[in-house]
Design a protein around this motif. Structure first.
Motif, PDB file in Angstrom:
ATOM      1  N   SER A   1       0.780  -1.528  -0.772  1.00  0.00           N
ATOM      2  CA  SER A   1       0.321   0.339  -0.146  1.00  0.00           C
ATOM      3  C   SER A   1       1.345   1.195  -0.180  1.00  0.00           C
TER       4      SER A   1
ATOM      5  N   PRO B   1       1.599   3.644  -4.337  1.00  0.00           N
ATOM      6  CA  PRO B   1       1.150   5.215  -4.581  1.00  0.00           C
ATOM      7  C   PRO B   1       2.036   6.451  -3.673  1.00  0.00           C
TER       8      PRO B   1
ATOM      9  N   THR C   1      -2.682   8.136 -14.986  1.00  0.00           N
ATOM     10  CA  THR C   1      -3.644   8.184 -14.060  1.00  0.00           C
ATOM     11  C   THR C   1      -5.171   7.568 -15.288  1.00  0.00           C
TER      12      THR C   1
ATOM     13  N   ASN D   1      -6.618   4.437 -14.723  1.00  0.00           N
ATOM     14  CA  ASN D   1      -7.747   3.958 -13.744  1.00  0.00           C
ATOM     15  C   ASN D   1      -9.601   4.025 -14.289  1.00  0.00           C
TER      16      ASN D   1
ATOM     17  N   THR E   1      -2.250  -2.786  -9.335  1.00  0.00           N
ATOM     18  CA  THR E   1      -1.391  -1.594  -9.479  1.00  0.00           C
ATOM     19  C   THR E   1      -1.376  -0.459 -11.291  1.00  0.00           C
TER      20      THR E   1
ATOM     21  N   ASN F   1      -4.116   1.375 -10.827  1.00  0.00           N
ATOM     22  CA  ASN F   1      -4.652   2.355 -10.117  1.00  0.00           C
ATOM     23  C   ASN F   1      -4.161   3.094  -9.084  1.00  0.00           C
TER      24      ASN F   1
ATOM     25  N   TRP G   1      -4.278   6.679 -10.261  1.00  0.00           N
ATOM     26  CA  TRP G   1      -5.268   7.756  -8.933  1.00  0.00           C
ATOM     27  C   TRP G   1      -5.220   7.927  -8.011  1.00  0.00           C
ATOM     28  N   ALA G   2      -4.634   6.478  -7.496  1.00  0.00           N
ATOM     29  CA  ALA G   2      -4.535   7.125  -5.654  1.00  0.00           C
ATOM     30  C   ALA G   2      -2.822   7.489  -5.807  1.00  0.00           C
TER      31      ALA G   2
ATOM     32  N   TYR H   1      -1.586   8.842   4.791  1.00  0.00           N
ATOM     33  CA  TYR H   1      -0.970   7.087   4.594  1.00  0.00           C
ATOM     34  C   TYR H   1      -1.335   6.216   5.109  1.00  0.00           C
TER      35      TYR H   1
ATOM     36  N   ILE I   1      -5.260   6.049   5.234  1.00  0.00           N
ATOM     37  CA  ILE I   1      -6.049   5.107   3.513  1.00  0.00           C
ATOM     38  C   ILE I   1      -6.175   3.932   3.678  1.00  0.00           C
TER      39      ILE I   1
ATOM     40  N   ASN J   1      -8.966   0.519   3.516  1.00  0.00           N
ATOM     41  CA  ASN J   1      -8.595  -0.589   3.046  1.00  0.00           C
ATOM     42  C   ASN J   1      -8.235  -2.271   4.048  1.00  0.00           C
TER      43      ASN J   1
END
Length: 308
Positions: free
Chosen positions: A93, A96, A120, A123, A176, A179, A182-183, A225, A228, A232
């Motif tokens: 994680s 990003p 991006t 996504n 990955t 996304n 975007w993340a 972080y 998020i 998750n």
């Protein structure tokens, strides 16, 4: 009789409530109203017959989950896949965040915008299109096999798409790729909120770019972080099914079928196990709520505040 005058503060509260009322209606319509479907888990339902008092069976389908050894083994298998997929995503994680940090360090603005746009855009494409890209690249007659055969490295095409080897990791790679860009936007937004005077003071004191990243940038975006990661973790069992639905086949189903995909396949199967799939979905929702509470509690202990 004199009417009671509403204070400006209350009037502002009423106006703000009216502003968010349409969004509350949308949430109620698409998130809470469908919960009525949970009633199917307590009935012996067979489409298209209606639900009646005679079809009520109580917790029969919930007990089937633990009383049927074959069903229990299947659920344990899909839970293993779900925990593996979500676990790998949670383990990486930080990717990003690191990508956003290095993207922010690009000084050439046109190149920076190009990289951000290219990373991006995936996504916004569907998983069906992602699968078509993967098939054209790694299919038996795809670009990779064609190049390898033309170079004389292989004699027969390698069945990349039909292989169950490393399927958990390869699915994470596709996720990955789709996304990561975007993340990274959320971390880029957090980076722009860093006090510029603090960065200038560090530069004046002779700090290098890596020292600024390590001692200023990363500590400043760590709260984002952690939020998020906690979210998750709360959605640990809800890792979606679109990706795995398009990539599944007879060769990798044993390892790629996650809980959401298992529920969908069961509901759409010819056996008509709609009530059982609903019961499993309810249990997944209950576990997800428990994980959300645990994550929120951990957030309060670590950060001093929760996210709900």
């Amino acid at each position: 009789m004199q009417l009671k005058r509403i204070s400006p503060r209350k009037m502002r509260s009423y106006k703000e409530f009216l502003l968010i009322l349409p969004f509350l209606a949308v949430v109620a319509l698409f998130s809470y109203f469908p919960l009525y479907g949970w009633v199917y888990a307590f009935h012996d339902y067979r489409p298209p017959k209606p639900i009646t008092a005679e079809t009520f069976v109580g917790f029969k389908w919930f007990l089937t989950i633990v009383n049927n050894p074959v069903r229990t083994a299947d659920i344990l298998r899909v839970l293993r896949n779900t925990f593996a997929m979500s676990g790998i995503s949670l383990l990486f994680s930080w990717f990003p965040m690191v990508f956003a940090i290095f993207l922010n360090e690009i000084k050439c603005r046109p190149y920076k915008k190009f990289v951000q746009t290219v990373t991006t855009l995936p996504n916004f494409i569907s998983w069906v299109l992602v699968y078509s890209i993967a098939f054209n690249l790694f299919g038996s007659f795809g670009a990779v096999n064609t190049v390898l055969q033309n170079l004389g490295l292989i004699d027969t095409p390698i069945a990349f798409m039909k292989s169950a080897d490393h399927v958990w990791f390869t699915q994470w790679l596709w996720l990955t790729w789709k996304n990561a860009g975007w993340a990274a936007i959320m971390y880029l937004a957090a980076i722009t909120g860093i006090d510029e005077e603090m960065l200038e003071a560090a530069r004046v004191d002779g700090a290098t770019r890596m020292k600024i990243i390590w001692h200023i940038t990363i500590p400043c975006i760590l709260p984002t972080y952690f939020v998020i990661v906690m979210l998750n973790l709360a959605n640990f069992l809800s890792n979606g099914m679109e990706q795995y639905y398009v990539f599944q086949n007879a060769f990798n189903t044993k390892y790629i079928e996650v809980l959401d995909l298992y529920v969908y396949n069961m509901a759409m199967s010819s056996t008509g196990a709609y009530p059982l799939s609903t019961a499993i979905s309810i249990l997944k929702s209950v576990v997800s709520v428990v994980l959300l509470v645990i994550s929120n509690t951990a957030s309060k202990l670590i950060r001093g505040e929760g996210f709900i």
